[in-house]
Design an enzyme around this catalytic site. Structure first.
Site, PDB file in Angstrom:
ATOM      1  N   LYS A 257       2.389   4.392   1.388  1.00 36.86           N
ATOM      2  CA  LYS A 257       2.587   5.009   2.707  1.00 36.86           C
ATOM      3  C   LYS A 257       2.432   6.507   2.499  1.00 36.86           C
ATOM      4  O   LYS A 257       3.355   7.190   2.066  1.00 36.86           O
ATOM      5  CB  LYS A 257       3.952   4.671   3.300  1.00 36.86           C
TER       6      LYS A 257
ATOM      7  N   GLU B 114       0.831  -1.200   0.000  1.00 32.77           N
ATOM      8  CA  GLU B 114       0.000   0.000   0.000  1.00 32.77           C
ATOM      9  C   GLU B 114       0.868   1.254   0.000  1.00 32.77           C
ATOM     10  O   GLU B 114       1.971   1.254   0.543  1.00 32.77           O
ATOM     11  CB  GLU B 114      -0.876   0.031   1.262  1.00 32.77           C
TER      12      GLU B 114
ATOM     13  N   PHE C 255      -7.388   1.805   5.042  1.00 33.21           N
ATOM     14  CA  PHE C 255      -6.641   0.586   4.728  1.00 33.21           C
ATOM     15  C   PHE C 255      -7.019  -0.590   5.617  1.00 33.21           C
ATOM     16  O   PHE C 255      -6.474  -1.678   5.453  1.00 33.21           O
ATOM     17  CB  PHE C 255      -5.129   0.821   4.788  1.00 33.21           C
TER      18      PHE C 255
ATOM     19  N   ARG D  46       3.825  -2.802  17.692  1.00 31.18           N
ATOM     20  CA  ARG D  46       4.653  -2.636  16.501  1.00 31.18           C
ATOM     21  C   ARG D  46       5.216  -4.009  16.157  1.00 31.18           C
ATOM     22  O   ARG D  46       6.199  -4.456  16.738  1.00 31.18           O
ATOM     23  CB  ARG D  46       5.776  -1.636  16.757  1.00 31.18           C
TER      24      ARG D  46
ATOM     25  N   LYS E 290       7.291  -1.127   6.950  1.00 33.79           N
ATOM     26  CA  LYS E 290       7.284   0.110   6.166  1.00 33.79           C
ATOM     27  C   LYS E 290       8.618   0.251   5.441  1.00 33.79           C
ATOM     28  O   LYS E 290       9.676  -0.028   6.003  1.00 33.79           O
ATOM     29  CB  LYS E 290       7.003   1.323   7.048  1.00 33.79           C
TER      30      LYS E 290
ATOM     31  N   ARG F 140      -2.678   9.803  10.514  1.00 30.34           N
ATOM     32  CA  ARG F 140      -3.435   8.586  10.837  1.00 30.34           C
ATOM     33  C   ARG F 140      -4.765   8.981  11.467  1.00 30.34           C
ATOM     34  O   ARG F 140      -4.825   9.856  12.338  1.00 30.34           O
ATOM     35  CB  ARG F 140      -2.611   7.736  11.808  1.00 30.34           C
TER      36      ARG F 140
ATOM     37  N   ARG G 183      -3.990   9.310  15.827  1.00 27.17           N
ATOM     38  CA  ARG G 183      -3.243   8.124  16.254  1.00 27.17           C
ATOM     39  C   ARG G 183      -2.965   8.144  17.751  1.00 27.17           C
ATOM     40  O   ARG G 183      -2.713   7.092  18.350  1.00 27.17           O
ATOM     41  CB  ARG G 183      -1.931   7.972  15.467  1.00 27.17           C
TER      42      ARG G 183
END
Length: 510
Positions: A212, A210, A296, A367, A373, A217, A232
């Site tokens: 970035k 996807e 997403f 995470r 990423k 966010r 976020r």
């Protein structure tokens, strides 16, 4: 009845050791002694937080107070919590003076060590997102429950005090009662950096690749016509983004929770500067600058929680209701195909790509390595620890930034370098004013800050260094931008800094 001095002593023990096991044992020992009404505030104080958010007391007020310290500890956790609630409720004419008087009374009852702790707590200097992992392990140990049960409850509640209260009161049964609740934000899943696109593809197999995006966010909650939108950091911004609220109300569903990005675009469809997008979230936001959403993930749809389903199933649900607002993406196991969308993302003005395993569950607040990423250059999100007064053209401005990485074991940020590169005149003026509002102390050339501002840094790599306590130093670091959408708990860890290698094109192997 637990005294504040017990919290202060435990906090000092935690700060004094590098051993994660010792930190957990110290915190768990105190948590197990707290009475039912003390668990919430006691947990918050140990984490360096205030249960209800800021108490409306600034550093100017705190630094102006200098009452004589009490000789013996007498303040209880419950009394301090009640006093902080009272501070928060003061309003109207003369509120500043009344807060100062109440605060002076509280500090006069505190010992010298307690005074220092309270000033740092109220000033935000004790807030350490890195301590969350240690706190969760300690809650599990104190309650005699599985750490995974505590972590999941925290993911869904987003609140350490509530998680601790449930664990210590009702064990795993009560922890299991936490559910995704439409209208209550949950902590977003985060990605780990990959050095190259090939590395990410090799690790994950069939993936969603996807864009970035260079946006902010957002997490969207809808129940009927009731819509809430969060950042976020779980701050609600619903009233600032009416165009997003209207769009979400138009989706063909009864209830939904979506994860995504939003950003402002120029006339050619390219992203406008990140600061312009973030400017829409403030009190004086320019409503003529429209935001566009790109989703997403779908975490809930029409009464069904989807968190534990694989990503491929969540994407199917997303396609059912928000196909026109999907982030650009391809599903593939082919590295050449993935490289094409990487190039497309950069050409469109975005940061790179996200590579996500189609088998991944949504690990809220964590995470993991099932989301990676990939960017064409190295960037790190670091905490600003201090700044030095500039020379020459920068004279009169706070310029050279002291940068710290997050300690994964719950200690204070670890310094990894300094830089003034990349700072525009506008940023210099802004940070000179802003830093002095967040000042804790200063010496001849340096102003030290509450460690809460996050800045995105571009660098060529890192090198081994004995100059800084983490054993590494940034190479050719420059400021890209401040990240008001992130808090210190979202900063990169010292381990992430150590993993950075020298410059290379991110889409290449090797």
């Amino acid at each position: 009845m637990v005294l504040l001095s017990d919290v202060v002593r435990t906090s000092a023990e935690v700060s004094a050791t590098r051993s994660r096991k010792s930190k957990v044992a110290a915190i768990a020992g105190l948590l197990s002694r707290l009475g039912e009404a003390e668990v919430g505030p006691g947990t918050a104080f140990l984490a360096g937080e205030l249960r209800g958010g800021r108490a409306g007391v600034g550093w100017a007020t705190l630094s102006a107070l200098d009452p004589a310290a009490a000789g013996e500890p007498s303040l209880t956790v419950a009394e301090v919590d009640a006093a902080i609630d009272a501070l928060r409720e003061i309003g109207g004419a003369g509120s500043g003076q009344r807060r100062a008087e109440l605060l002076a009374d509280l500090l006069a009852r505190a010992t010298a060590a307690e005074q220092e702790f309270l000033v740092r707590l109220l000033g935000g200097e004790l807030r350490q997102g890195a301590l969350e992992g240690v706190m969760l392990e300690a809650i599990a140990a104190a309650a005699g429950v599985r750490p995974d049960a505590v972590r999941r409850a925290f993911m869904l509640s987003g609140r350490l005090p509530a998680t601790a209260e449930a664990a210590l009161r009702g064990g795993e049964e009560e922890l299991g009662g936490f559910r995704l609740e439409v209208g209550r934000p949950l902590r977003p899943m985060l990605a780990s950096p990959a050095e190259t696109l090939d590395e990410a593809m090799t690790e994950l197999g069939e993936v969603s690749v996807e864009y970035k995006m260079d946006g902010a966010r957002i997490q969207v909650h809808r129940d009927g016509d009731d819509v809430h939108i969060y950042t976020r950091t779980l701050r609600e911004i619903t009233r600032h983004v009416p165009e997003l609220v209207e769009l979400v109300r138009g989706l063909d569903c009864r209830s939904i929770v979506l994860d995504g990005e939003t950003l402002a675009l120029d006339d050619s469809g390219r992203p406008r500067p990140f600061q312009e997008t973030m400017g829409r979230f403030g009190a004086q936001s320019p409503r003529d600058l429209l935001l566009h959403p790109y989703f997403f993930d779908c975490l809930h749809l029409d009464g069904r929680d989807l968190l534990d389903l694989p990503l491929r199933d969540r994407l199917t649900a997303l396609e059912e209701v928000a196909a026109d607002h999907r982030i650009p993406a391809v599903l593939t196991a082919d590295a050449e195909h993935a490289s094409g969308i990487f190039d497309d993302a950069l050409e469109a003005g975005h940061e790179g790509v996200m590579v996500k395993s189609l088998d991944s569950a949504y690990a809220a607040g964590r995470r993991g390595r099932t989301w990676r990423k990939v960017k064409p250059s190295h960037t790190l999100d670091l905490v600003v620890l201090a700044a030095e007064w500039g020379h020459g053209r920068r004279s009169g401005y706070l310029s050279n930034l002291h940068l710290g990485a997050r300690d994964p074991d719950g200690g204070p940020p670890i310094m990894v370098g300094k830089t003034f590169k990349g700072l525009t005149d506008e940023l210099l003026a802004w940070q000179t004013e802003e830093f002095q509002r967040r000042e804790t102390h200063r010496d001849d050339w340096t102003v030290h800050l509450v460690p809460e501002l996050v800045v995105e840094i571009e660098l060529d790599g890192v090198q081994t260094s004995t100059r800084y306590p983490g054993g590494v130093a940034l190479r050719f670091a420059r400021v890209l931008r401040y990240r008001p959408d992130k808090d210190a708990a979202s900063a990169d860890t010292i381990d992430a800094v150590r993993e950075v290698r020298g410059p290379q094109r991110a889409a290449e192997g090797g």
